[in-house]
Design an enzyme around this catalytic site. Structure first.
Site, PDB file in Angstrom:
ATOM      1  N   ASN A   1       2.030  -0.208   6.408  1.00 12.77           N
ATOM      2  CA  ASN A   1       2.120  -1.009   5.195  1.00 12.77           C
ATOM      3  C   ASN A   1       2.825  -2.306   5.559  1.00 12.77           C
ATOM      4  O   ASN A   1       3.921  -2.264   6.108  1.00 12.77           O
ATOM      5  CB  ASN A   1       2.912  -0.219   4.138  1.00 12.77           C
ATOM      6  CG  ASN A   1       3.382  -1.080   2.976  1.00 12.77           C
ATOM      7  OD1 ASN A   1       4.439  -0.834   2.424  1.00 12.77           O
ATOM      8  ND2 ASN A   1       2.624  -2.075   2.618  1.00 12.77           N
ATOM      9  N   GLY A   2       2.177  -3.443   5.282  1.00 17.19           N
ATOM     10  CA  GLY A   2       2.820  -4.722   5.559  1.00 17.19           C
ATOM     11  C   GLY A   2       1.858  -5.677   6.242  1.00 17.19           C
ATOM     12  O   GLY A   2       0.638  -5.508   6.195  1.00 17.19           O
TER      13      GLY A   2
ATOM     14  N   GLU B   1       2.073 -12.769 -25.613  1.00 15.36           N
ATOM     15  CA  GLU B   1       1.236 -11.627 -25.267  1.00 15.36           C
ATOM     16  C   GLU B   1       1.992 -10.302 -25.281  1.00 15.36           C
ATOM     17  O   GLU B   1       1.421  -9.282 -25.606  1.00 15.36           O
ATOM     18  CB  GLU B   1       0.438 -11.836 -23.978  1.00 15.36           C
ATOM     19  CG  GLU B   1       1.207 -11.891 -22.692  1.00 15.36           C
ATOM     20  CD  GLU B   1       0.315 -12.193 -21.475  1.00 15.36           C
ATOM     21  OE1 GLU B   1      -0.888 -11.918 -21.512  1.00 15.36           O
ATOM     22  OE2 GLU B   1       0.854 -12.707 -20.483  1.00 15.36           O
TER      23      GLU B   1
ATOM     24  N   GLU C   1       3.070 -21.330 -19.849  1.00  9.79           N
ATOM     25  CA  GLU C   1       3.054 -19.948 -19.360  1.00  9.79           C
ATOM     26  C   GLU C   1       4.177 -19.133 -20.014  1.00  9.79           C
ATOM     27  O   GLU C   1       3.992 -17.971 -20.370  1.00  9.79           O
ATOM     28  CB  GLU C   1       3.169 -19.926 -17.827  1.00  9.79           C
ATOM     29  CG  GLU C   1       3.430 -18.570 -17.196  1.00  9.79           C
ATOM     30  CD  GLU C   1       2.332 -17.527 -17.418  1.00  9.79           C
ATOM     31  OE1 GLU C   1       1.248 -17.874 -17.941  1.00  9.79           O
ATOM     32  OE2 GLU C   1       2.591 -16.349 -17.098  1.00  9.79           O
TER      33      GLU C   1
ATOM     34  N   LYS D   1      -6.303  -6.188 -18.078  1.00 16.18           N
ATOM     35  CA  LYS D   1      -5.771  -6.824 -16.868  1.00 16.18           C
ATOM     36  C   LYS D   1      -6.762  -7.820 -16.263  1.00 16.18           C
ATOM     37  O   LYS D   1      -6.377  -8.896 -15.854  1.00 16.18           O
ATOM     38  CB  LYS D   1      -5.415  -5.737 -15.857  1.00 16.18           C
ATOM     39  CG  LYS D   1      -4.729  -6.250 -14.618  1.00 16.18           C
ATOM     40  CD  LYS D   1      -3.265  -6.529 -14.846  1.00 16.18           C
ATOM     41  CE  LYS D   1      -2.647  -7.315 -13.718  1.00 16.18           C
ATOM     42  NZ  LYS D   1      -1.498  -8.095 -14.175  1.00 16.18           N
TER      43      LYS D   1
ATOM     44  N   LYS E   1       3.492 -15.798 -22.105  1.00 15.88           N
ATOM     45  CA  LYS E   1       4.148 -14.519 -21.786  1.00 15.88           C
ATOM     46  C   LYS E   1       4.781 -13.936 -23.040  1.00 15.88           C
ATOM     47  O   LYS E   1       4.638 -12.762 -23.347  1.00 15.88           O
ATOM     48  CB  LYS E   1       5.226 -14.796 -20.737  1.00 15.88           C
ATOM     49  CG  LYS E   1       5.471 -13.888 -19.623  1.00 15.88           C
ATOM     50  CD  LYS E   1       4.451 -13.631 -18.602  1.00 15.88           C
ATOM     51  CE  LYS E   1       3.025 -13.686 -18.974  1.00 15.88           C
ATOM     52  NZ  LYS E   1       2.064 -13.715 -17.937  1.00 15.88           N
TER      53      LYS E   1
ATOM     54  N   CYS F   1       0.870  -1.165   0.000  1.00 19.21           N
ATOM     55  CA  CYS F   1       0.000   0.000   0.000  1.00 19.21           C
ATOM     56  C   CYS F   1       0.901   1.207   0.000  1.00 19.21           C
ATOM     57  O   CYS F   1       2.119   1.077  -0.019  1.00 19.21           O
ATOM     58  CB  CYS F   1      -0.852   0.033   1.252  1.00 19.21           C
ATOM     59  SG  CYS F   1       0.129   0.447   2.683  1.00 19.21           S
TER      60      CYS F   1
ATOM     61  N   HIS G   1       4.399 -35.868 -32.120  1.00 20.01           N
ATOM     62  CA  HIS G   1       3.067 -36.255 -32.601  1.00 20.01           C
ATOM     63  C   HIS G   1       2.452 -35.184 -33.503  1.00 20.01           C
ATOM     64  O   HIS G   1       1.233 -35.133 -33.641  1.00 20.01           O
ATOM     65  CB  HIS G   1       2.151 -36.544 -31.412  1.00 20.01           C
ATOM     66  CG  HIS G   1       2.602 -37.725 -30.601  1.00 20.01           C
ATOM     67  ND1 HIS G   1       2.596 -39.005 -31.090  1.00 20.01           N
ATOM     68  CD2 HIS G   1       3.124 -37.812 -29.352  1.00 20.01           C
ATOM     69  CE1 HIS G   1       3.070 -39.836 -30.178  1.00 20.01           C
ATOM     70  NE2 HIS G   1       3.401 -39.124 -29.111  1.00 20.01           N
TER      71      HIS G   1
ATOM     72  N   TRP H   1      -4.086  -1.574   0.419  1.00 20.98           N
ATOM     73  CA  TRP H   1      -4.210  -2.813  -0.351  1.00 20.98           C
ATOM     74  C   TRP H   1      -4.406  -3.868   0.718  1.00 20.98           C
ATOM     75  O   TRP H   1      -3.456  -4.361   1.324  1.00 20.98           O
ATOM     76  CB  TRP H   1      -2.944  -3.051  -1.170  1.00 20.98           C
ATOM     77  CG  TRP H   1      -2.982  -4.338  -1.931  1.00 20.98           C
ATOM     78  CD1 TRP H   1      -2.440  -5.534  -1.546  1.00 20.98           C
ATOM     79  CD2 TRP H   1      -3.584  -4.560  -3.200  1.00 20.98           C
ATOM     80  NE1 TRP H   1      -2.681  -6.475  -2.511  1.00 20.98           N
ATOM     81  CE2 TRP H   1      -3.374  -5.923  -3.542  1.00 20.98           C
ATOM     82  CE3 TRP H   1      -4.281  -3.754  -4.095  1.00 20.98           C
ATOM     83  CZ2 TRP H   1      -3.839  -6.477  -4.727  1.00 20.98           C
ATOM     84  CZ3 TRP H   1      -4.724  -4.318  -5.271  1.00 20.98           C
ATOM     85  CH2 TRP H   1      -4.507  -5.652  -5.584  1.00 20.98           C
TER      86      TRP H   1
ATOM     87  N   ARG I   1      -0.137   1.745  -5.847  1.00 20.63           N
ATOM     88  CA  ARG I   1       0.244   0.725  -4.879  1.00 20.63           C
ATOM     89  C   ARG I   1      -0.972   0.080  -4.195  1.00 20.63           C
ATOM     90  O   ARG I   1      -0.813  -0.797  -3.345  1.00 20.63           O
ATOM     91  CB  ARG I   1       1.155   1.324  -3.807  1.00 20.63           C
ATOM     92  CG  ARG I   1       2.440   1.889  -4.357  1.00 20.63           C
ATOM     93  CD  ARG I   1       3.223   2.592  -3.276  1.00 20.63           C
ATOM     94  NE  ARG I   1       3.624   1.694  -2.222  1.00 20.63           N
ATOM     95  CZ  ARG I   1       4.710   0.955  -2.236  1.00 20.63           C
ATOM     96  NH1 ARG I   1       5.526   1.009  -3.259  1.00 20.63           N
ATOM     97  NH2 ARG I   1       5.000   0.162  -1.237  1.00 20.63           N
TER      98      ARG I   1
HETATM   99  N1  GLU Z   1      -2.134  -5.393   6.648  1.00 20.60           N
HETATM  100  C1  GLU Z   1      -2.693  -4.073   6.596  1.00 20.60           C
HETATM  101  C2  GLU Z   1      -4.165  -4.090   6.229  1.00 20.60           C
HETATM  102  O1  GLU Z   1      -4.700  -5.061   5.712  1.00 20.60           O
HETATM  103  C3  GLU Z   1      -1.929  -3.148   5.689  1.00 20.60           C
HETATM  104  C4  GLU Z   1      -2.041  -3.554   4.276  1.00 20.60           C
HETATM  105  C5  GLU Z   1      -1.300  -2.636   3.370  1.00 20.60           C
HETATM  106  O2  GLU Z   1      -0.058  -2.762   3.302  1.00 20.60           O
HETATM  107  O3  GLU Z   1      -2.000  -1.854   2.683  1.00 20.60           O
HETATM  108  O4  GLU Z   1      -4.823  -3.115   6.463  1.00 20.60           O
END
Ligand code: GLU
Length: 597
Positions: free
Chosen positions: A97-98, A477, A470, A592, A474, A2, A493, A71, A27
């Protein structure tokens, strides 16, 4: 993944942060929020794009603040789960973030101490820990709090009790400081503040920083101050979003050591229960895998993994076929990167109607597929912008490996020692992928050989068969070269008729139980004078007697080797397309996520 940002200075923090978040939107954009100190702490959040947030918040005049674009990894997309998160008394706010691996035990401990939680996120524990540890210094409280965390984090914290500062800390998630005049910035990525300053200081893992409008202090976790030199960024904003890479695809290929770590985070361990996936095991004695496109190739690879590691019979079906012709299986596992693929959602609905247990493997929390399935396995690769799937494919392979090991562990097919060996090997995967990425120049040379050809074949046996498919997908495409993948034994064959000196064949030759057979196939191809490029395990000297060129990957056992091989094929497709000047991130006629049937 994120985007987070913090600002302290003389300008209107709200506007700077909103603008920065828009630059970080690539992000992630499930929800967004900001926290501003103006006397008190003011928090505003909304779901969806940053614009939704911008429209819903007043013009407020603080000079210090933080922002987040999410995210989601833990907890659905909702206003409650949007960041910033605050403590019980709304004195502290954090953006994160994480992934905090041990958030459940921390949450229980904090609840026992009387803290009340208002979200389902893993992140919220951080701010309650800070509240718990606070004794008059925000940086001290952050330092103590992060000592309790296991997992990946970039954190920015503010408090109305110390309104002139922001505190940042990181471990395995990016965070960079922007140095200004009478103002300073901190963010996940440089584009967030590049309009205001191109002077930056990197923060490293295990460091913490205190940022005021007139100073930046970086410390280690023992409080020892660290001198950090300044770097000057010469990129334009658009280049900076790609972290200096010419295309998102290449950036995403290079993100794989990190995304692989995230996919495994909290799910493997050297002590029992070794593999932890939090799905119940009932009905797992027969499995159908359904998917489309690249995800379908992951499903094909999944069949080899599940049957070999767990001894469970597996059907694989294209989602578009399963919808109309699929059979009832006790468990149906659907794979969709976006979670919105119309064919796969249709298949899931069908499976539910049959009364099957449904699992979805996806990269997007809260997507439609996650709402239909009984269980969700997130691949956690972070947002992928290039249309050609790269890090999401390897994340799918890895998730299926974890799933297979989990099944093998639960049904007793795998012995404790075998599982422990797999766990040890999985832990080496990120560094093995790093090693493969270091061979980019070698792979570029091979791209020069194939970039002017009309047709390229890819062959493999066993799990390398879907990886060959794959690899071909890749290449076609993004480079528009006609490419086809085959099970190595099938060339004779029919497709042999197409072989000539002008048809390079990429042969995936891992040292598994079909190695000798693949060698035989390479010999047959050489007899037709087609150039052979082999991808083989380091130390395999024999292969040089058969193949014209060899790209090596570090030794790994089945099914793990499929991941470095997939990465090599991604780089090969990328450089071939680049030599042909193709629009790599946006190939013609493709999208996408495919939300039509
Ligand atoms: N784990 C956190 C969440 O789900 C942060 C996710 C992120 O890095 O956006 O809110």
């Amino acid at each position: 993944m994120c985007g987070i940002i913090g600002y302290v200075g003389f300008r209107n923090a709200r506007n700077i942060i909103i603008e920065g978040l828009k630059r970080l939107e690539y992000r992630g954009y499930d929800s967004a929020g900001i926290g501003i100190i103006e006397g008190n702490l003011h928090i505003y959040k909304n779901v969806g794009e940053i614009e939704n947030l911008e429209k819903s918040i007043p013009q407020i005049d603080g000079r210090v603040g933080i922002g987040h674009t999410r995210w989601a990894t833990h907890g659905k997309v909702s206003i409650e789960n949007a960041h910033p998160h605050t403590d019980c008394n709304k004195k502290f706010a954090i953006v994160h973030n994480g992934i905090i691996e041990n958030f459940k035990s921390l949450k229980e401990m904090l609840e026992r101490k009387g803290h009340t939680f208002s979200s389902e996120t893993d992140s919220e524990v951080i701010v309650h820990l800070i509240e718990e540890k606070y004794k008059g210094s925000l940086e001290e409280a952050v330092k103590k709090a992060i000592k309790e965390l296991k997992g990946s984090y970039a954190i920015i914290a503010i408090s109305q009790l110390e309104p002139d500062k922001i505190v940042g800390a990181r471990n395995e998630s990016p965070l960079v400081i922007g140095v200004g005049e009478k103002e300073n910035f901190i963010a996940s990525d440089i584009p967030a503040f590049l309009k205001y300053t191109n002077r930056i200081k990197y923060l490293n893992d295990g460091e913490i920083c205190v940022i005021k409008n007139d100073g930046i202090k970086i410390m280690d976790l023992n409080g020892k101050e660290i001198e950090r030199e300044e770097n000057l960024i010469k990129w334009q904003a658009e280049q900076a979003e790609k972290a200096g890479y010419p295309h998102f695809m290449l950036k995403e290929i290079y993100e794989q050591p990190h995304s692989i770590m995230e996919t495994m985070r909290g799910r493997i361990s050297e002590i029992e229960p070794w593999i932890n996936l939090e799905i119940d095991f009932d009905g797992m004695d027969e499995v159908a895998l359904v998917a489309c496109g690249t995800s379908y190739y992951a499903a094909m690879a999944g069949k080899y993994m599940i049957e070999e590691l767990a001894g469970v019979p597996v059907d694989i079906e294209l989602s578009s076929e399963y919808r109309y012709f699929g059979k009832k299986r006790r468990t149906v596992l659907a794979i969709t990167q976006s979670g919105e693929t119309a064919d796969t959602i249709g298949a899931l609905k069908e499976a539910k109607m049959y009364g099957c247990k449904t699992i979805v493997v996806t990269n997007v929390i809260g997507s439609s597929a996650t709402r239909f399935a009984d269980h969700v396995l997130l691949t956690r690769a972070g947002p992928e912008i290039g249309v050609a799937a790269t890090k999401t494919f390897t994340a799918q392979l890895l998730t299926l490996m974890l799933f297979s090991l989990y099944l093998g562990m639960k049904n007793g097919k795998l012995h404790a020692n075998e599982i422990k060996n797999y766990v040890a090997e999985l832990k080496r995967l990120p560094s093995i992928v790093e090693e493969v990425l270091e061979r980019e120049n070698e792979i570029k040379e091979i791209a020069k050989i194939i970039h002017d050809k009309n047709t390229v074949f890819f062959i493999g046996r066993g799990i390398n068969y879907p990886i060959a498919l794959e690899g071909a997908l890749k290449l076609k495409e993004i480079s528009y070269i006609h490419a086809e993948g085959f099970a190595a034994g099938e060339l004779k064959h029919g497709p042999f008729a197409l072989l000539s000196e002008e048809t390079p064949v990429i042969a995936l030759a891992s040292k598994d139980r079909v190695y000798e057979k693949v060698m035989g196939n390479i010999g047959e191809i050489k007899a037709r004078n087609s150039p052979v490029i082999a991808i083989a395990e380091e130390g395999d000297e024999d292969i040089t007697n058969f193949a014209d060129h060899v790209i090596y990957y570090p030794k790994l056992s089945f099914p793990l080797f499929s991941i470095p091989i997939a990465v090599i094929l991604q780089l090969l497709a990328y450089h071939t397309a680049s030599l042909r000047n193709c629009p790599i991130d946006k190939p013609r006629n493709l999208a996408k996520s495919v939300t039509v049937e």
